[in-house]
Design an enzyme around this catalytic site. Structure first.
Site, PDB file in Angstrom:
ATOM      1  N   ARG A 101       0.828  -1.208   0.000  1.00 52.43           N
ATOM      2  CA  ARG A 101       0.000   0.000   0.000  1.00 52.43           C
ATOM      3  C   ARG A 101       0.863   1.258   0.000  1.00 52.43           C
ATOM      4  NH1 ARG A 101      -4.528   2.819   3.592  1.00 52.43           N
ATOM      5  NH2 ARG A 101      -5.870   3.293   1.840  1.00 52.43           N
TER       6      ARG A 101
ATOM      7  N   HIS B 281       0.466   4.428  -2.595  1.00 50.39           N
ATOM      8  CA  HIS B 281       0.287   5.820  -2.159  1.00 50.39           C
ATOM      9  C   HIS B 281       1.453   6.683  -2.605  1.00 50.39           C
ATOM     10  CE1 HIS B 281      -3.079   5.476   1.060  1.00 50.39           C
ATOM     11  NE2 HIS B 281      -3.247   4.593   0.112  1.00 50.39           N
TER      12      HIS B 281
ATOM     13  N   VAL C 157       0.743   9.930  -5.388  1.00 51.97           N
ATOM     14  CA  VAL C 157       0.898  11.300  -4.882  1.00 51.97           C
ATOM     15  C   VAL C 157       2.292  11.782  -5.275  1.00 51.97           C
ATOM     16  CG1 VAL C 157       0.837  12.791  -2.867  1.00 51.97           C
ATOM     17  CG2 VAL C 157      -0.657  10.799  -2.957  1.00 51.97           C
TER      18      VAL C 157
ATOM     19  N   ASP D 207       8.424   8.408  -5.899  1.00 48.93           N
ATOM     20  CA  ASP D 207       9.653   9.139  -5.580  1.00 48.93           C
ATOM     21  C   ASP D 207       9.950   9.122  -4.083  1.00 48.93           C
ATOM     22  OD1 ASP D 207       7.688  10.745  -4.590  1.00 48.93           O
ATOM     23  OD2 ASP D 207       8.377  12.579  -5.567  1.00 48.93           O
TER      24      ASP D 207
ATOM     25  N   SER E 220       8.356  10.153  -1.751  1.00 53.35           N
ATOM     26  CA  SER E 220       7.931  11.354  -1.014  1.00 53.35           C
ATOM     27  C   SER E 220       7.036  10.972   0.160  1.00 53.35           C
ATOM     28  CB  SER E 220       7.207  12.329  -1.939  1.00 53.35           C
ATOM     29  OG  SER E 220       6.164  11.676  -2.627  1.00 53.35           O
TER      30      SER E 220
ATOM     31  N   ASN F  90      -3.453   8.657   5.663  1.00 48.09           N
ATOM     32  CA  ASN F  90      -2.284   7.824   5.945  1.00 48.09           C
ATOM     33  C   ASN F  90      -2.515   6.860   7.098  1.00 48.09           C
ATOM     34  OD1 ASN F  90      -2.281   9.009   8.348  1.00 48.09           O
ATOM     35  ND2 ASN F  90      -0.332  10.021   8.173  1.00 48.09           N
TER      36      ASN F  90
ATOM     37  N   HIS G 280      -6.291  -5.765  -2.615  1.00 46.99           N
ATOM     38  CA  HIS G 280      -7.165  -5.947  -1.445  1.00 46.99           C
ATOM     39  C   HIS G 280      -7.418  -7.420  -1.142  1.00 46.99           C
ATOM     40  CE1 HIS G 280      -8.821  -1.546  -1.797  1.00 46.99           C
ATOM     41  NE2 HIS G 280      -7.550  -1.611  -1.439  1.00 46.99           N
TER      42      HIS G 280
ATOM     43  N   ASP H 284      -9.855  -9.565   2.700  1.00 42.65           N
ATOM     44  CA  ASP H 284     -10.241 -10.805   2.025  1.00 42.65           C
ATOM     45  C   ASP H 284     -10.589 -11.806   3.116  1.00 42.65           C
ATOM     46  OD1 ASP H 284     -10.400 -13.314   0.899  1.00 42.65           O
ATOM     47  OD2 ASP H 284      -8.561 -13.132  -0.296  1.00 42.65           O
TER      48      ASP H 284
ATOM     49  N   THR I  19      -8.955 -15.829   2.144  1.00 43.19           N
ATOM     50  CA  THR I  19      -7.507 -16.111   2.193  1.00 43.19           C
ATOM     51  C   THR I  19      -6.758 -14.796   2.468  1.00 43.19           C
ATOM     52  OG1 THR I  19      -7.372 -15.828  -0.216  1.00 43.19           O
ATOM     53  CG2 THR I  19      -7.582 -18.094   0.596  1.00 43.19           C
TER      54      THR I  19
ATOM     55  N   ASP J 293      -3.750 -13.798  -4.129  1.00 44.11           N
ATOM     56  CA  ASP J 293      -4.389 -14.725  -5.071  1.00 44.11           C
ATOM     57  C   ASP J 293      -5.597 -14.064  -5.735  1.00 44.11           C
ATOM     58  OD1 ASP J 293      -6.393 -14.708  -3.138  1.00 44.11           O
ATOM     59  OD2 ASP J 293      -5.761 -16.602  -2.252  1.00 44.11           O
TER      60      ASP J 293
HETATM   61  C1  HEM Z   1      -8.995   1.170  -6.438  1.00 45.30           C
HETATM   62  C2  HEM Z   1      -9.099   2.083  -5.501  1.00 45.30           C
HETATM   63  C3  HEM Z   1      -8.638   1.868  -4.083  1.00 45.30           C
HETATM   64  C4  HEM Z   1      -9.312   2.279  -2.985  1.00 45.30           C
HETATM   65  C5  HEM Z   1     -10.622   3.036  -2.946  1.00 45.30           C
HETATM   66  C6  HEM Z   1      -8.555   1.843  -1.842  1.00 45.30           C
HETATM   67  C7  HEM Z   1      -8.907   2.095  -0.529  1.00 45.30           C
HETATM   68  C8  HEM Z   1      -8.353   1.457   0.554  1.00 45.30           C
HETATM   69  C9  HEM Z   1      -8.824   1.597   1.899  1.00 45.30           C
HETATM   70  C10 HEM Z   1      -9.955   2.508   2.343  1.00 45.30           C
HETATM   71  C11 HEM Z   1      -8.080   0.765   2.674  1.00 45.30           C
HETATM   72  C12 HEM Z   1      -8.236   0.516   4.169  1.00 45.30           C
HETATM   73  C13 HEM Z   1      -7.469   1.535   4.939  1.00 45.30           C
HETATM   74  C14 HEM Z   1      -7.675   1.356   6.396  1.00 45.30           C
HETATM   75  O1  HEM Z   1      -8.784   1.387   6.898  1.00 45.30           O
HETATM   76  O2  HEM Z   1      -6.696   1.151   7.099  1.00 45.30           O
HETATM   77  C15 HEM Z   1      -7.143   0.108   1.821  1.00 45.30           C
HETATM   78  C16 HEM Z   1      -6.205  -0.804   2.229  1.00 45.30           C
HETATM   79  C17 HEM Z   1      -5.249  -1.348   1.411  1.00 45.30           C
HETATM   80  N1  HEM Z   1      -5.042  -1.037   0.088  1.00 45.30           N
HETATM   81 FE1  HEM Z   1      -6.284   0.021  -1.082  1.00 45.30          FE
HETATM   82  N2  HEM Z   1      -7.443   1.179  -2.255  1.00 45.30           N
HETATM   83  C18 HEM Z   1      -7.455   1.175  -3.622  1.00 45.30           C
HETATM   84  C19 HEM Z   1      -6.481   0.643  -4.445  1.00 45.30           C
HETATM   85  C20 HEM Z   1      -5.355   0.023  -3.972  1.00 45.30           C
HETATM   86  C21 HEM Z   1      -4.225  -0.329  -4.790  1.00 45.30           C
HETATM   87  C22 HEM Z   1      -4.082   0.006  -6.268  1.00 45.30           C
HETATM   88  C23 HEM Z   1      -3.336  -0.954  -3.984  1.00 45.30           C
HETATM   89  C24 HEM Z   1      -1.975  -1.507  -4.314  1.00 45.30           C
HETATM   90  C25 HEM Z   1      -1.580  -1.849  -5.500  1.00 45.30           C
HETATM   91  C26 HEM Z   1      -3.928  -1.024  -2.663  1.00 45.30           C
HETATM   92  C27 HEM Z   1      -3.386  -1.670  -1.583  1.00 45.30           C
HETATM   93  C28 HEM Z   1      -3.972  -1.750  -0.338  1.00 45.30           C
HETATM   94  C29 HEM Z   1      -3.489  -2.617   0.712  1.00 45.30           C
HETATM   95  C30 HEM Z   1      -2.363  -3.637   0.602  1.00 45.30           C
HETATM   96  C31 HEM Z   1      -4.271  -2.345   1.831  1.00 45.30           C
HETATM   97  C32 HEM Z   1      -4.137  -2.981   3.214  1.00 45.30           C
HETATM   98  C33 HEM Z   1      -3.199  -2.132   4.047  1.00 45.30           C
HETATM   99  C34 HEM Z   1      -2.808  -2.762   5.364  1.00 45.30           C
HETATM  100  O3  HEM Z   1      -3.322  -3.805   5.744  1.00 45.30           O
HETATM  101  O4  HEM Z   1      -1.920  -2.197   6.028  1.00 45.30           O
HETATM  102  N3  HEM Z   1      -5.137  -0.398  -2.698  1.00 45.30           N
HETATM  103  N4  HEM Z   1      -7.320   0.558   0.532  1.00 45.30           N
HETATM  104  C1  LIG Z   2       1.761   6.554  10.546  1.00 41.26           C
HETATM  105  C2  LIG Z   2       1.526   8.025  10.562  1.00 41.26           C
HETATM  106  O1  LIG Z   2       2.337   8.777  10.073  1.00 41.26           O
HETATM  107  N1  LIG Z   2       0.383   8.444  11.122  1.00 41.26           N
HETATM  108  C3  LIG Z   2      -0.029   9.846  11.176  1.00 41.26           C
HETATM  109  C4  LIG Z   2      -1.141  10.119  10.198  1.00 41.26           C
HETATM  110  O2  LIG Z   2      -1.648  11.406  10.249  1.00 41.26           O
HETATM  111  C5  LIG Z   2      -2.164  11.769  11.512  1.00 41.26           C
HETATM  112  C6  LIG Z   2      -2.687  13.179  11.387  1.00 41.26           C
HETATM  113  O3  LIG Z   2      -3.516  13.306  10.290  1.00 41.26           O
HETATM  114  C7  LIG Z   2      -1.059  11.634  12.580  1.00 41.26           C
HETATM  115  O4  LIG Z   2      -1.601  11.915  13.859  1.00 41.26           O
HETATM  116  C8  LIG Z   2      -0.494  10.210  12.567  1.00 41.26           C
HETATM  117  O5  LIG Z   2       0.583  10.093  13.458  1.00 41.26           O
END
Ligand code: HEM
Ligand SMILES: CC(=O)N[C@H]1CO[C@H](CO)[C@@H](O)[C@@H]1O
Ligand SMILES: *[C@@H]1O[C@H](CO)[C@@H](O)[C@H](O)[C@H]1NC(C)=O
Length: 328
Positions: free
Chosen positions: A62, A66, A70, A74, A76, A94, A196, A248, A251, A256
């Site tokens: 993820r 990001h 953004v 790079d 950033s 974030n 996801h 998911d 799994t 997958d």
């Molecule tokens: C298509 C539009 C996408 C939307 C709307 C979206 C939105 C989100 C949201 C809302 C979360 C949960 C954040 C949280 O509550 O902590 C999430 C998690 C995640 N997203 Fe996406 N995402 C998108 C595309 C992507 C893409 C393109 C990737 C990577 C190639 C990605 C990788 C991930 C991963 C791996 C997580 C899990 C993060 C974790 O467990 O630490 N997402 N995403």
């Molecule tokens: C992991 C991380 O950098 N978390 C920060 C995300 O942004 C909020 C403010 O919007 C900070 O309080 C968190 O420390």
């Protein structure tokens, strides 16, 4: 013939006089002479970190997404905020960027810099790109060659995150237009959404779908009823906002194509996931990849390679950071 040669000379001249900052020279084995073992060094560090915690996988994947969406790929996103600069990392979007993704890059950078020849010669953006490839493989996904040669960016602002990342309530048009702005097609968007298949979401990101979808219709009708009930149990109203659940449910630790099978059963967690099946323009692709993991893997690798080309910095637009979390 003379005119033809002149044209070539002119076009070569224009290339050298007006280098295009957005078209950087990415290529495989970029570090072959600079730091020949870089990919092995990163892989070893990522593997160690993976053995400590599985969160390394979704967190790194993820972070890469990001970073690229953004201001380009790079690094950033890794910059820490200072008193005078609120960095990308500190944007509310974030919260989900688990610290393990940042830590993976920082550890790999330290291992690279321990080798005198490699010290401060490999960009943080490339380290993140290699580490992302490695976590996908470690969780059972495809392995692929990465293009390298990015520089690290010189700007990181929380305000730049606004509008650059997709939201969980996005519909297909919104998803397509944001991905298109980054040079990615609908196919790429669908393939990348399958990230996801791994990781967690906080309850608040989809609470609207199980409690307040529409007046008189609190549960999103595109959500599988059994799954909706399970989600309500895991995420009761007024749950601690820090609670996160597997995206998911079948799994959660495997990269997958079950993600697509889940969508066919109404088990996409976000509106932005489920819409890929409910919208008839994207459904054929979901169905194809639900039934063919090789075709999905190939599409995913192609899309990740394209994602890695977004907004790459070169020349005066970047440098190689000594500390991935701070500008030189
Ligand atoms: C298509 C539009 C996408 C939307 C709307 C979206 C939105 C989100 C949201 C809302 C979360 C949960 C954040 C949280 O509550 O902590 C999430 C998690 C995640 N997203 Fe996406 N995402 C998108 C595309 C992507 C893409 C393109 C990737 C990577 C190639 C990605 C990788 C991930 C991963 C791996 C997580 C899990 C993060 C974790 O467990 O630490 N997402 N995403
Ligand atoms: C992991 C991380 O950098 N978390 C920060 C995300 O942004 C909020 C403010 O919007 C900070 O309080 C968190 O420390
Ligand atoms: C809901 O999910 C179950 C499996 O959990 C499945 O058997 C059922 O067919 C799904 N319902 C729909 C409408 O897809």
């Amino acid at each position: 013939m003379g005119r033809f040669n002149l044209l070539i000379v002119l076009s070569l001249l224009s290339l050298s006089v007006f280098p295009s900052p957005s078209v950087a020279q990415l290529r495989q084995n970029f570090y072959a002479d600079i730091c020949p073992n870089v990919e092995t060094i990163v892989r070893n560090e990522v593997t160690k970190k993976f053995q400590q915690t599985f969160v390394t996988v979704p967190a790194t994947l993820r972070l890469f997404f990001h970073d690229c969406f953004v201001q380009g790929c790079d690094a950033s996103v890794i910059i820490a905020s200072t008193a005078s600069n609120k960095a990308e990392k500190d944007h509310p979007d974030n919260l989900s960027l688990a610290g393990d993704g940042f830590d993976t890059v920082i550890k790999a950078k330290a291992a690279i810099d321990a080798i005198p020849q490699c010290r401060n010669r490999v960009s943080c953006a490339d380290i993140l790109t290699i580490a992302t490839r490695d976590v996908i493989k470690l969780s059972g996904g495809p392995s692929y060659a990465v293009e390298l040669g990015r520089l690290d960016g010189l700007v990181s602002k929380a305000s730049d995150v606004d509008g650059r990342l997709p939201g969980p309530t996005f519909n297909l048009n919104q998803l397509n237009s944001l991905f298109a702005a980054n040079g990615l097609s609908q196919q790429d968007m669908i393939a990348l959404s399958a990230a996801h298949t791994l990781g967690f979401s906080h309850c608040g990101k989809f609470a609207n779908r199980i409690y307040s979808f529409a007046p008189g219709n609190p549960v999103d009708p595109t959500l599988n009823k059994t799954y909706a009930t399970q989600l309500q149990q895991m995420c009761p109203k007024n749950v601690d906002p820090r609670v996160a659940i597997n995206m998911d449910p079948i799994t959660p630790r495997a990269f997958d194509n079950i993600y697509f099978k889940n969508l066919q059963q109404g088990m996409g967690l976000f509106t932005s996931d489920q819409v890929l099946f409910t919208d008839t323009r994207s459904r054929p692709t979901v169905n194809a990849w639900a039934g063919d993991s090789q075709a999905f893997n190939k599409a995913f690798v192609d899309a990740m390679t394209k994602l890695g080309r977004v907004g790459v910095k070169s020349g005066r637009n970047g440098n190689i950071r000594r500390d991935c979390g701070a500008f030189n």
